[in-house]
Design a protein around this motif. Structure first.
Motif, mmCIF file in Angstrom:
data_model
loop_
_atom_site.group_PDB
_atom_site.id
_atom_site.type_symbol
_atom_site.label_atom_id
_atom_site.label_comp_id
_atom_site.label_asym_id
_atom_site.label_seq_id
_atom_site.Cartn_x
_atom_site.Cartn_y
_atom_site.Cartn_z
ATOM 1 N N VAL A 117 75.436 68.228 16.162
ATOM 2 C CA VAL A 117 74.663 69.083 17.056
ATOM 3 C C VAL A 117 74.277 70.361 16.326
ATOM 4 C CG1 VAL A 117 74.680 70.364 19.230
ATOM 5 C CG2 VAL A 117 75.850 68.156 19.076
ATOM 6 N N VAL A 118 72.979 70.686 16.356
ATOM 7 C CA VAL A 118 72.504 71.899 15.700
ATOM 8 C C VAL A 118 71.906 72.838 16.748
ATOM 9 C CG1 VAL A 118 72.074 70.747 13.502
ATOM 10 C CG2 VAL A 118 70.230 70.904 15.172
ATOM 11 N N TYR A 119 72.057 74.128 16.512
ATOM 12 C CA TYR A 119 71.484 75.142 17.389
ATOM 13 C C TYR A 119 71.297 76.409 16.581
ATOM 14 C CZ TYR A 119 71.109 78.876 20.787
ATOM 15 O OH TYR A 119 70.684 79.971 21.465
ATOM 16 N N ALA A 120 70.065 76.790 16.340
ATOM 17 C CA ALA A 120 69.760 77.980 15.546
ATOM 18 C C ALA A 120 69.391 79.128 16.475
ATOM 19 C CB ALA A 120 68.608 77.702 14.583
ATOM 20 N N PRO A 121 70.297 80.083 16.700
ATOM 21 C CA PRO A 121 69.994 81.197 17.587
ATOM 22 C C PRO A 121 69.119 82.254 16.942
ATOM 23 C CG PRO A 121 72.182 81.469 16.709
ATOM 24 C CD PRO A 121 71.678 80.147 16.205
ATOM 25 N N ASP A 122 68.915 82.146 15.628
ATOM 26 C CA ASP A 122 68.100 83.129 14.922
ATOM 27 C C ASP A 122 67.550 82.476 13.654
ATOM 28 O OD1 ASP A 122 70.324 83.052 13.185
ATOM 29 O OD2 ASP A 122 71.215 84.805 14.140
ATOM 30 N N VAL A 123 66.754 83.233 12.910
ATOM 31 C CA VAL A 123 66.103 82.684 11.730
ATOM 32 C C VAL A 123 67.123 82.270 10.680
ATOM 33 C CG1 VAL A 123 64.484 83.179 9.857
ATOM 34 C CG2 VAL A 123 64.002 84.006 12.162
ATOM 35 N N ALA A 124 68.155 83.070 10.487
ATOM 36 C CA ALA A 124 69.188 82.706 9.519
ATOM 37 C C ALA A 124 69.850 81.393 9.907
ATOM 38 C CB ALA A 124 70.230 83.820 9.420
ATOM 39 N N GLY A 125 69.965 81.147 11.215
ATOM 40 C CA GLY A 125 70.551 79.902 11.677
ATOM 41 C C GLY A 125 69.719 78.687 11.312
#
Length: 354
Positions: free
Chosen positions: A174-182
């Motif tokens: 499961v992936v979840y990028a809360p910001d650009v670095a994510g």
């Protein structure tokens, strides 16, 4: 209104109302969801002058490491340890962003199914669909013999479906990028899960370099008050929320984002927008036929500086907000929309592998 995550953006669904629902559900990123997952981007008032932070400072550059030997155990973005017994040959992608990542890394030939809203690259469009905006077809995924599923977190994909798949022996990352670095972190995670660590390291290095170039080019420029329009077709005016991925992109591109003042409510009253007085209006809904002329003709909008100056510009909302390999291209386009006289070198494309 409580959108959950932003892994995909509008991809030509059957109506603008459906498109708006999808946009708000997926709005990369990341307003806080009902699960209380916080964004890592601090809120700011709409009058504050945002300064673009060099992208290299957002997260450390991943070090090059050899592709892992299988079996490998990875910790996904929800903190779950996932063991992948052998190099996956039949991969299912449950978000448009991870589909793009897989193809760009060179794993496209191993992808056996995607979602109803995958639209890029072209090779992915014709693949079987196993997920919609509201459901995941667990039986179909198992029937395809999937040995790896890449899913979207923060309730983008049904947690119950993820639990069922794992219970049936299918590894789910499961992936979840809360910001650009994510986003960079998740590219690395997908690379490790597919045995393509070197390719993911190279991709993130390229993206980081492209982000740095844009941040450097806009750092000393004025930061116009920027209103990013998501939709107005149903009556309410929808725009960027605090703590969101899109807000961060506007800051990096050299603008001062006007937000709703909430982390969950995407609607902004016309009176509040007039008070914020945007100097620039970006039409994220331009793909749905919204034009500058229509904005100028709206009741009450003529008093805004952007309307009086004619500073109303379309943007490609999809590449600006989808957390995948085209994100640096989206940032470049956003910066050029905010600073129309800016000169930027063309970004090196990251095309999907054949």
């Amino acid at each position: 209104m409580s959108p959950s995550s932003s892994f995909a953006r509008r991809t030509a669904p059957p109506s603008r109302l459906t498109a708006l629902f999808a946009a708000l559900l997926l709005i990369f990123v990341a307003a806080c969801s009902g699960t209380g997952t916080p964004s890592t981007i601090p809120s700011a008032s709409i009058s504050a002058v945002a300064t673009a932070t060099p992208f290299a400072m957002l997260a450390p550059t991943p070090s090059a490491t050899p592709a892992p030997a299988f079996p490998v155990t990875l910790t996904d973005d929800e903190g779950t340890a996932v063991t992948i017994a052998q190099e996956p040959r039949k991969i299912v992608s449950l978000t448009p962003a991870t589909t793009e990542i897989l193809f760009a890394l060179g794993a496209g030939p191993r992808v056996v199914a995607t979602t109803d809203f995958d639209d890029y690259p072209p090779a992915a469009v014709a693949l079987p669909h196993v997920a919609s905006y509201t459901s995941v077809d667990v039986e179909k995924i198992v029937g395809l013999g999937a040995d790896l599923v890449i899913a979207g977190g923060n309730s983008f994909n049904s947690p119950e479906a993820i639990t069922r798949l794992r219970g049936l022996g299918v590894p789910v990352v499961v992936v979840y990028a809360p910001d650009v670095a994510g986003v960079l972190k998740d590219i690395g995670l997908v690379g490790s899960a597919t045995g393509l660590t070197e390719a993911s390291t190279a991709m993130t290095a390229t993206l980081r370099s492209q982000f740095d170039a844009v941040a450097a080019a806009t750092s000393a420029l004025p930061k116009p008050r920027t209103f990013y329009e998501l939709d107005t077709s149903t009556g309410p005016i929808y725009t960027v929320v605090d703590g969101s991925f899109t807000k961060e992109m506007i800051v990096l591109a050299g603008g001062t984002p006007i937000t709703t003042g909430s982390t969950t409510d995407f609607a902004i009253p016309l009176e509040k927008l007039i008070t914020a007085d945007p100097e620039l209006i970006l039409l994220g809904d331009a793909a749905y036929g919204v034009t500058a002329a229509q904005v100028k003709a709206r009741s009450g909008w003529a008093v805004m500086s952007a309307v009086m100056m004619g500073a109303i510009r379309p943007v490609d909302d999809l590449i600006v907000t989808r957390p995948g390999p085209r994100l640096a291209q989206g940032l470049r386009e956003l910066a050029l929309a905010i600073h129309s006289d800016l000169v930027l070198a063309s970004a090196a494309p990251i095309p999907p592998a054949p």
